[in-house]
Write an enzyme that holds these catalytic residues in place. Structure first.
Site, PDB file in Angstrom:
ATOM      1  N   TYR A  12       0.824  -1.215   0.000  1.00  0.00           N
ATOM      2  CA  TYR A  12       0.000   0.000   0.000  1.00  0.00           C
ATOM      3  C   TYR A  12       0.866   1.277   0.000  1.00  0.00           C
ATOM      4  O   TYR A  12       0.824   2.058  -0.959  1.00  0.00           O
ATOM      5  CB  TYR A  12      -0.917  -0.061   1.237  1.00  0.00           C
ATOM      6  N   ASP A  32       9.632  -7.500  -3.464  1.00  0.00           N
ATOM      7  CA  ASP A  32       8.412  -7.839  -2.721  1.00  0.00           C
ATOM      8  C   ASP A  32       8.208  -9.344  -2.861  1.00  0.00           C
ATOM      9  O   ASP A  32       8.520  -9.910  -3.907  1.00  0.00           O
ATOM     10  CB  ASP A  32       7.203  -7.074  -3.295  1.00  0.00           C
ATOM     11  N   LYS A  86       1.995  -6.413   9.168  1.00  0.00           N
ATOM     12  CA  LYS A  86       1.487  -5.212   9.858  1.00  0.00           C
ATOM     13  C   LYS A  86       0.165  -5.367  10.597  1.00  0.00           C
ATOM     14  O   LYS A  86      -0.385  -4.366  11.068  1.00  0.00           O
ATOM     15  CB  LYS A  86       1.363  -4.072   8.859  1.00  0.00           C
ATOM     16  N   SER A 126       6.160   3.667  13.179  1.00  0.00           N
ATOM     17  CA  SER A 126       4.725   3.868  13.415  1.00  0.00           C
ATOM     18  C   SER A 126       4.499   4.665  14.686  1.00  0.00           C
ATOM     19  O   SER A 126       5.274   4.560  15.653  1.00  0.00           O
ATOM     20  CB  SER A 126       4.082   2.483  13.549  1.00  0.00           C
ATOM     21  N   TYR A 151       3.637  -6.657  17.184  1.00  0.00           N
ATOM     22  CA  TYR A 151       3.872  -5.786  16.026  1.00  0.00           C
ATOM     23  C   TYR A 151       4.532  -4.473  16.474  1.00  0.00           C
ATOM     24  O   TYR A 151       5.557  -4.058  15.936  1.00  0.00           O
ATOM     25  CB  TYR A 151       2.557  -5.497  15.288  1.00  0.00           C
ATOM     26  N   LYS A 155       8.495  -2.600  15.855  1.00  0.00           N
ATOM     27  CA  LYS A 155       8.857  -1.240  15.395  1.00  0.00           C
ATOM     28  C   LYS A 155       9.821  -0.590  16.380  1.00  0.00           C
ATOM     29  O   LYS A 155      10.794   0.068  15.982  1.00  0.00           O
ATOM     30  CB  LYS A 155       7.593  -0.381  15.227  1.00  0.00           C
ATOM     31  N   ASN A 180      -1.964   7.613  10.781  1.00  0.00           N
ATOM     32  CA  ASN A 180      -2.891   6.661  10.149  1.00  0.00           C
ATOM     33  C   ASN A 180      -3.032   6.941   8.652  1.00  0.00           C
ATOM     34  O   ASN A 180      -3.804   7.815   8.257  1.00  0.00           O
ATOM     35  CB  ASN A 180      -4.267   6.732  10.817  1.00  0.00           C
TER      36      ASN A 180
HETATM   37  P1  NAD Z   1       1.541  -3.667   3.020  1.00  0.00           P
HETATM   38  O1  NAD Z   1       1.302  -5.000   3.646  1.00  0.00           O
HETATM   39  O2  NAD Z   1       0.550  -3.159   2.051  1.00  0.00           O
HETATM   40  O3  NAD Z   1       2.982  -3.632   2.332  1.00  0.00           O
HETATM   41  C1  NAD Z   1       4.058  -4.407   2.785  1.00  0.00           C
HETATM   42  C2  NAD Z   1       4.626  -5.142   1.572  1.00  0.00           C
HETATM   43  O4  NAD Z   1       5.770  -5.892   2.005  1.00  0.00           O
HETATM   44  C3  NAD Z   1       3.635  -6.128   0.954  1.00  0.00           C
HETATM   45  O5  NAD Z   1       3.572  -5.902  -0.433  1.00  0.00           O
HETATM   46  C4  NAD Z   1       4.226  -7.506   1.274  1.00  0.00           C
HETATM   47  O6  NAD Z   1       3.946  -8.428   0.257  1.00  0.00           O
HETATM   48  C5  NAD Z   1       5.713  -7.185   1.393  1.00  0.00           C
HETATM   49  N1  NAD Z   1       6.454  -8.090   2.275  1.00  0.00           N
HETATM   50  C6  NAD Z   1       6.138  -8.472   3.531  1.00  0.00           C
HETATM   51  N2  NAD Z   1       7.054  -9.323   4.015  1.00  0.00           N
HETATM   52  C7  NAD Z   1       8.003  -9.472   3.039  1.00  0.00           C
HETATM   53  C8  NAD Z   1       9.195 -10.225   2.935  1.00  0.00           C
HETATM   54  N3  NAD Z   1       9.601 -11.038   3.916  1.00  0.00           N
HETATM   55  N4  NAD Z   1       9.916 -10.119   1.799  1.00  0.00           N
HETATM   56  C9  NAD Z   1       9.511  -9.329   0.787  1.00  0.00           C
HETATM   57  N5  NAD Z   1       8.379  -8.601   0.814  1.00  0.00           N
HETATM   58  C10 NAD Z   1       7.629  -8.672   1.944  1.00  0.00           C
HETATM   59  O7  NAD Z   1       1.731  -2.625   4.236  1.00  0.00           O
HETATM   60  P2  NAD Z   1       1.763  -1.037   4.207  1.00  0.00           P
HETATM   61  O8  NAD Z   1       0.520  -0.545   4.823  1.00  0.00           O
HETATM   62  O9  NAD Z   1       2.180  -0.544   2.881  1.00  0.00           O
HETATM   63  O10 NAD Z   1       2.927  -0.791   5.261  1.00  0.00           O
HETATM   64  C11 NAD Z   1       4.266  -0.605   4.869  1.00  0.00           C
HETATM   65  C12 NAD Z   1       5.122  -0.411   6.091  1.00  0.00           C
HETATM   66  O11 NAD Z   1       4.619   0.683   6.851  1.00  0.00           O
HETATM   67  C13 NAD Z   1       5.148  -1.603   7.044  1.00  0.00           C
HETATM   68  O12 NAD Z   1       6.442  -1.706   7.567  1.00  0.00           O
HETATM   69  C14 NAD Z   1       4.159  -1.210   8.116  1.00  0.00           C
HETATM   70  O13 NAD Z   1       4.450  -1.847   9.333  1.00  0.00           O
HETATM   71  C15 NAD Z   1       4.396   0.275   8.189  1.00  0.00           C
HETATM   72  N6  NAD Z   1       3.267   1.042   8.728  1.00  0.00           N
HETATM   73  C16 NAD Z   1       2.030   0.909   8.155  1.00  0.00           C
HETATM   74  C17 NAD Z   1       0.955   1.620   8.660  1.00  0.00           C
HETATM   75  C18 NAD Z   1      -0.434   1.459   8.085  1.00  0.00           C
HETATM   76  O14 NAD Z   1      -1.406   1.827   8.758  1.00  0.00           O
HETATM   77  N7  NAD Z   1      -0.599   0.972   6.865  1.00  0.00           N
HETATM   78  C19 NAD Z   1       1.157   2.492   9.734  1.00  0.00           C
HETATM   79  C20 NAD Z   1       2.426   2.612  10.284  1.00  0.00           C
HETATM   80  C21 NAD Z   1       3.479   1.882   9.769  1.00  0.00           C
HETATM   81  C1  WQD Z   2      -8.788   3.773  13.668  1.00  0.00           C
HETATM   82  C2  WQD Z   2      -9.943   4.082  14.600  1.00  0.00           C
HETATM   83  C3  WQD Z   2     -10.685   2.201  15.901  1.00  0.00           C
HETATM   84  C4  WQD Z   2     -12.149  -0.176  12.550  1.00  0.00           C
HETATM   85  C5  WQD Z   2      -3.536   0.904  13.356  1.00  0.00           C
HETATM   86  C6  WQD Z   2      -2.400   0.226  14.057  1.00  0.00           C
HETATM   87  C7  WQD Z   2      -1.233   1.189  14.162  1.00  0.00           C
HETATM   88  C8  WQD Z   2      -0.877   1.729  12.782  1.00  0.00           C
HETATM   89  C9  WQD Z   2      -2.055   2.311  12.095  1.00  0.00           C
HETATM   90  C10 WQD Z   2       0.767   0.322  11.787  1.00  0.00           C
HETATM   91  C11 WQD Z   2      -9.787   3.428  15.969  1.00  0.00           C
HETATM   92  C12 WQD Z   2     -11.759   2.663  14.940  1.00  0.00           C
HETATM   93  C13 WQD Z   2     -11.609   0.820  13.324  1.00  0.00           C
HETATM   94  C14 WQD Z   2     -13.542  -0.432  12.659  1.00  0.00           C
HETATM   95  C15 WQD Z   2     -13.724   1.351  14.255  1.00  0.00           C
HETATM   96  N1  WQD Z   2      -0.401   0.685  11.938  1.00  0.00           N
HETATM   97  N2  WQD Z   2     -12.375   1.578  14.151  1.00  0.00           N
HETATM   98  N3  WQD Z   2     -14.280   0.357  13.498  1.00  0.00           N
HETATM   99  O1  WQD Z   2      -5.885   1.234  15.411  1.00  0.00           O
HETATM  100  O2  WQD Z   2      -5.477   3.693  15.015  1.00  0.00           O
HETATM  101  O3  WQD Z   2      -3.931   2.049  14.091  1.00  0.00           O
HETATM  102  O4  WQD Z   2      -3.118   1.342  12.065  1.00  0.00           O
HETATM  103  O5  WQD Z   2       1.762   0.694  12.340  1.00  0.00           O
HETATM  104  O6  WQD Z   2      -0.179   0.478  14.729  1.00  0.00           O
HETATM  105  O7  WQD Z   2      -2.835  -0.147  15.358  1.00  0.00           O
HETATM  106  O8  WQD Z   2      -6.158   2.239  13.091  1.00  0.00           O
HETATM  107  O9  WQD Z   2      -7.802   2.084  11.285  1.00  0.00           O
HETATM  108  O10 WQD Z   2      -7.632   0.188  12.956  1.00  0.00           O
HETATM  109  O11 WQD Z   2      -8.586   2.362  13.684  1.00  0.00           O
HETATM  110  O12 WQD Z   2     -14.444   2.032  15.008  1.00  0.00           O
HETATM  111  O13 WQD Z   2     -14.112  -1.341  12.027  1.00  0.00           O
HETATM  112  O14 WQD Z   2     -11.132   3.512  14.034  1.00  0.00           O
HETATM  113  O15 WQD Z   2     -11.252   1.872  17.148  1.00  0.00           O
HETATM  114  O16 WQD Z   2     -10.281   4.324  16.908  1.00  0.00           O
HETATM  115  P1  WQD Z   2      -5.418   2.295  14.534  1.00  0.00           P
HETATM  116  P2  WQD Z   2      -7.541   1.639  12.661  1.00  0.00           P
END
Ligand code: NAD
Ligand code: WQD
Length: 339
Positions: A12, A32, A86, A126, A151, A155, A180
């Site tokens: 993503y 990937d 994640k 994160s 998780y 981080k 977020n």
């Molecule tokens: P995502 O799952 O969409 O993307 C991660 C990608 O990494 C995927 O395409 C997956 O196939 C690939 N991948 C996973 N393990 C692998 C491996 N061992 N080798 C090669 N490829 C691998 O997730 P995202 O939402 O794009 O998140 C990207 C990064 O950002 C992650 O590190 C996640 O922890 C961090 N992050 C995400 C969020 C969020 O809310 N989406 C928030 C904070 C931090």
């Molecule tokens: C947002 C708000 C829920 C779903 C997560 C990870 C965090 C980071 C970002 C990676 C919250 C509420 C949600 C639903 C709801 N990721 N909610 N109904 O929990 O803030 O963060 O993603 O690092 O580590 O924990 O994001 O989108 O799950 O929730 O009411 O069906 O929406 O309670 O208040 P969150 P979220």
């Protein structure tokens, strides 16, 4: 042309970052393993930028494959490491999978950076590292709290591993602590593709509006917030992607002041769950079927970023509104579902 390796580049946030990097004049290589993404994303990226990134399907947990990859690609200038697992809930059920995927991959990459003389490293961290914050908005100086899930712990540990590695080598790193991320590219050619039932709010909303889910559950309306629902800092994924470009430019231009820097990447604005729901309804003209249910275990009441450090030092600021993000998420959902 500087060459940037993007791990998890079909995911993503990675895919949106690849687009912004290409459009800023970088050559991009993607690794990937497709564990949480689809090969079709490559077409989406190429259609947007008209440049096909070099792609290798590789699992970063296999050390020998990582070594071979870097042997074959000796001229990489920087690495942006997105690849990780994640899902917070899954990490509680299967912690070892998370420690293996999120820590081994990082260590193998850092080792290869050392061996190959690659100095510039950006890491996806994160806001989860802050846990339940004592003061809002959260600055980068806020304490890192005891992790609330394996998780989150990966981080925290990752940031420590990177900082330790930087202290004994020429490696310079930037850890970006995302708040977020929501939304999709304006072309609706790439976006978020959750497998199964979405855990995050916005994909659940768009799937409910598309008729795939019957009802959105709002997890609690009895928090100490103005409308009782939780407050988060929702950032448009394209703004987030752009933060990676400026962070890489900072490293490549030797502008970093510390070998391992940390920046919040958010909008600085808190929005409640109910505000998101109502904004979505207003934008789409659709009435969303939702119900207030019990709190979700582990949720904190309010989290939003202080963004001054990123504004002042990276010269980066979120430009897109919540409405822009929700509208793009909805267009993406319609595109995916053929609506
Ligand atoms: P995502 O799952 O969409 O993307 C991660 C990608 O990494 C995927 O395409 C997956 O196939 C690939 N991948 C996973 N393990 C692998 C491996 N061992 N080798 C090669 N490829 C691998 O997730 P995202 O939402 O794009 O998140 C990207 C990064 O950002 C992650 O590190 C996640 O922890 C961090 N992050 C995400 C969020 C969020 O809310 N989406 C928030 C904070 C931090
Ligand atoms: C947002 C708000 C829920 C779903 C997560 C990870 C965090 C980071 C970002 C990676 C919250 C509420 C949600 C639903 C709801 N990721 N909610 N109904 O929990 O803030 O963060 O993603 O690092 O580590 O924990 O994001 O989108 O799950 O929730 O009411 O069906 O929406 O309670 O208040 P969150 P979220």
């Amino acid at each position: 042309m500087k060459k940037i390796l993007v791990t998890g580049g079909l995911g993503y946030i990675g895919s949106h970052t690849v687009v912004e990097l290409q459009q800023s004049g970088f050559e991009v290589l993607i690794i990937d393993n497709l564990s949480n993404s689809s090969i079709n994303v490559l077409e989406g990226i190429t259609e947007i930028t008209k440049i096909a990134p070099q792609f290798e399907r590789l699992d970063l947990r296999i050390k020998q494959d990582v070594i071979s990859y870097f042997k074959e690609h000796s001229d990489i200038d920087g690495v942006i490491h997105f690849a990780a697992s994640k899902a917070v809930g899954e990490s509680v059920e299967n912690p070892l999978l998370y420690y293996e995927n999120n820590l081994n991959t990082l260590i193998f990459l850092l080792q290869e950076c050392n061996v190959r003389g690659i100095h510039n490293f950006i890491f996806s961290s994160s806001c989860t590292v802050y846990g339940e914050p004592d003061t809002l908005p959260i600055t980068e100086n806020a304490p890192v709290k005891e992790a609330m899930s394996p998780y989150g712990n990966t981080k925290q540990i990752s940031e420590e591993i990177i900082s330790d590695a930087c202290s004994v080598s020429d490696l310079r790193s930037i850890a970006l602590r995302y708040f977020n991320p929501i939304g999709a590219h304006e072309t609706a050619l790439i976006g978020e593709l959750p497998l199964g039932v979405p855990q995050n709010l916005v994909p659940f909303i768009t799937q409910t509006a598309a008729g795939i889910r019957e009802q959105l559950s709002v997890f609690g309306d009895d928090y100490d917030t103005p409308d009782g629902s939780c407050i988060r800092d929702y950032i448009h994924v394209v703004d987030l992607a752009k933060a990676h470009v400026v962070a890489m430019q900072r490293l490549l231009s030797d502008l970093n002041t510390d070998n391992s820097e940390v920046f919040n990447v958010g909008t600085g604005k808190g929005t409640s769950v109910l505000e998101v729901v109502h904004a979505f309804e207003k934008i789409t003209g659709k009435s969303l079927n939702y119900n207030i249910v019990e709190r979700r275990p582990g949720d904190v009441a309010s989290v939003y970023a202080h963004t001054r450090k990123a504004n002042d030092i990276l010269g980066w600021k979120a430009e897109r509104s919540l409405e822009d993000a929700l509208e793009s998420a909805w267009r993406w959902e319609q595109h995916v579902r053929g609506l």
